[in-house]
Design an enzyme around this catalytic site. Structure first.
Site, PDB file in Angstrom:
ATOM      1  N   HIS A 469     -16.284 -17.702-107.933  1.00  0.00           N
ATOM      2  CA  HIS A 469     -15.425 -17.297-106.826  1.00  0.00           C
ATOM      3  C   HIS A 469     -15.461 -15.790-106.657  1.00  0.00           C
ATOM      4  CE1 HIS A 469     -12.205 -15.756-109.518  1.00  0.00           C
ATOM      5  NE2 HIS A 469     -12.522 -16.777-110.299  1.00  0.00           N
ATOM      6  N   CYS A 488     -13.561 -18.777-115.582  1.00  0.00           N
ATOM      7  CA  CYS A 488     -14.329 -18.903-114.343  1.00  0.00           C
ATOM      8  C   CYS A 488     -15.195 -17.651-114.143  1.00  0.00           C
ATOM      9  CB  CYS A 488     -13.410 -19.126-113.157  1.00  0.00           C
ATOM     10  SG  CYS A 488     -12.666 -20.780-113.119  1.00  0.00           S
TER      11      CYS A 488
END
Length: 576
Positions: A469, A488
């Site tokens: 992301h 992440c």
């Protein structure tokens, strides 16, 4: 007349002989087979035996006590069929001694260190000693010939398998990568026996086809040569940090070391004679810092000094471990997004395995939030995503903030949801913090530029609930070491990555992606064709120009892999 004829493999043939000449030929065949099986027939004119029964017995036992790893019944068990097809006679040793193909096996095993492997794992010293004995006036007996020949076969298949798929299963060291297809020993042996191609060519064919693997092989040989030299040693540590313009008495030694490592051009080494740290030496240090994942300041700090004084044998080890991981990779992967955790870098490759895109990334913290190594498929892109706050972050980081600052929720655009994911209005802060800490309520962050996921999210479903992301914290990408996330992967340029992923979709281009990011809707874009995502771990990377880069073992995975390899290594006792 019905005649039974014997074959030296131990099988018999029953046939009808229609004339006396055929009968004579059949009887001669029986006699020849009997002669081969006898002690007299098992010796050639040069004195070397053809030990059919001994070879058969060794293959049946699937064990060679003389080897470091005696049992060969696993991946090597199918070699028995190759010998059977050859009548159980030796494959590599004849009356004239070691055949050219047998000699090629020995040569390949001797050079296994250049592949990042250990020659001792393949009993090279023992095989060399047996090869020398073949050339002496005291011939080996039939048992020794059989042992030598089967040992050559076993070690060749082990070596070829190690080159093809690596020495251990990646799942042993917590890598969620599917094991690739294993090398089939019998097929490899048959191809070698029948082929006019060299063994070196066939072994190269068994190795990974990636250009990065080949570059790493070349870098390994170069660093092995450097490690074998007497590189200039820095006799004294300067007062750190050493900044441009300051004096350092041993600067010529530092310049010599940078020259041999390829960071300083030879004709510029003389600029260090005055002992002032400046000019070309500073630029060489910057190049060195870039190659070692250190912020390129030109100032020699403790991290730079540590990298400068790291033994080159350590760099050889890093390259060898990277080669092992390359061998785990399925050769069919294309195109792919590859994230290398210790390098904090993402690369995207097209259908021809050519580098199409690269950018910096931020990965999980080394302590408690490691980004997992995995293989999966990118299936969709979310524009202007919501962020469902993980319970661990909600409890450990947000609840204390909420207790201290009543405006925290509003400032960070956080919504409160009940167990049915329905928004909850709440005014009393203290009970809210308690219910959030218990997990009875949970938080999610509204889409927008300040959302923790940025404006684009790249989904590849996996068991670890990690994804790629964007991020509003762009300043972190300027750091040398970038392990700041909860697991992440934050990407530096999400719009460029989305453009590359969607390049085959006529409904999307760079302008449309940017417009969607500036809009007010959350959009999920399903990919027409999934894109492979490989999150890998390599502390040595060789760039397209052949330049070797080295990085810290931030998660300790190099140490774990080395430990696992040592545990499975064929540690030899000394052979006479």
């Amino acid at each position: 007349m019905i005649v039974v004829t014997a074959h030296r493999t131990g099988f018999y043939h029953i046939g009808v002989v229609r004339d006396w000449k055929a009968l004579a030929a059949s009887l001669a065949a029986v006699a020849i087979c009997a002669w081969i099986e006898s002690d007299a027939g098992n010796h050639s004119a040069t004195g070397y035996p053809a030990p059919v029964s001994e070879v058969r017995q060794i293959l049946t036992s699937e064990k060679l006590a003389e080897l470091c790893e005696p049992d060969f019944g696993g991946i090597d068990s199918s070699i028995s069929g190759v010998y059977e097809q050859n009548g159980f006679v030796p494959l590599w040793i004849s009356g004239a001694g070691l055949s050219p193909k047998g000699q090629a096996i020995l040569d390949a095993l001797r050079l296994s260190a250049a592949r990042g492997l250990n020659p001792e794992d393949y009993d090279v010293l023992l095989l060399d000693a047996w090869a020398r004995r073949l050339q002496t006036s005291s011939p080996m007996d039939s048992r020794q010939i059989a042992v030598f020949d089967v040992a050559l076969t076993v070690e060749l298949t082990r070596y070829a398998a190690d080159l093809h798929q690596g020495r251990i299963d990646p799942r042993q060291v917590r890598f969620a990568i599917r094991p690739k297809d294993r090398l089939e020993p019998a097929s490899f042996l048959r191809e070698y026996l029948a082929s006019t191609r060299s063994l070196a060519d066939l072994l190269e064919q068994a190795e990974p086809p990636f250009s990065g693997y080949k570059r790493t092989l070349a870098a390994l040989v170069h660093y092995q040569q450097l490690a074998a030299q007497e590189l200039p040693q820095l006799p004294a540590r300067p007062r750190l940090p050493l900044r441009p313009g300051e004096n350092y008495a041993d600067l010529p030694v530092l310049a010599g070391r940078l020259e041999l490592l390829g960071d300083l051009a030879p004709h510029l080494t003389g600029s260090a004679e005055n002992g002032v740290y400046e000019g070309s030496v500073v630029e060489a240090v910057r190049r060195f810092q870039k190659r070692h994942g250190i912020t390129e300041t030109g100032t020699i700090d403790s991290a730079t000094w540590k990298a400068l004084t790291t033994p080159l044998s350590k760099r050889v080890e890093q390259l060898a471990l990277t080669l092992e991981r390359w061998r785990w990779m399925p050769s069919t992967v294309r195109p792919a997004i590859v994230v290398n955790i210790p390098e904090f870098e993402l690369r995207a490759y097209n259908e021809k395995r050519e580098l199409a895109l690269r950018m910096r990334v931020i990965v999980g913290r080394a302590y408690r939030h490691k980004t997992p190594v995995l293989e999966d498929n990118l299936e969709s892109i979310v524009v202007r995503p919501w962020w469902n706050v993980p319970l661990s972050i909600q409890r450990g980081e947000m609840v204390p903030q909420i207790r201290r600052n009543p405006e925290y929720l509003l400032k960070n655009r956080l919504q409160i949801l009940d167990r049915n994911n329905q928004p909850v209005a709440w005014n009393s802060q203290e009970p809210l913090a308690d219910r959030l800490a218990s997990g009875d309520l949970h938080l999610r962050q509204e889409p927008g530029p300040e959302n923790s996921l940025g404006l684009l999210k790249f989904d590849f479903p996996n068991n670890y609930s990690v994804y790629m992301h964007g991020t509003p914290a762009h300043q972190l990408f300027s750091r040398g070491r970038r392990d700041f996330s909860h697991g992440c992967i934050r990407v530096q340029d999400p719009e460029s990555l989305a453009e590359w992923v969607l390049r085959g979709d006529p409904n999307w281009n760079r302008a449309l992606i940017a417009a969607a990011c500036e809009g007010d809707r959350t959009i999920r874009i399903a990919l027409r064709q999934p894109v492979a995502v490989l999150v890998l771990y390599g502390t040595a990377v060789v760039e397209e120009n052949g330049e070797a880069h080295f990085f810290d073992d931030i998660y300790g995975y190099d140490a774990e892999l080395e430990k696992a390899l040592t545990a499975t290594r064929r540690l030899c006792r000394s052979h006479p």
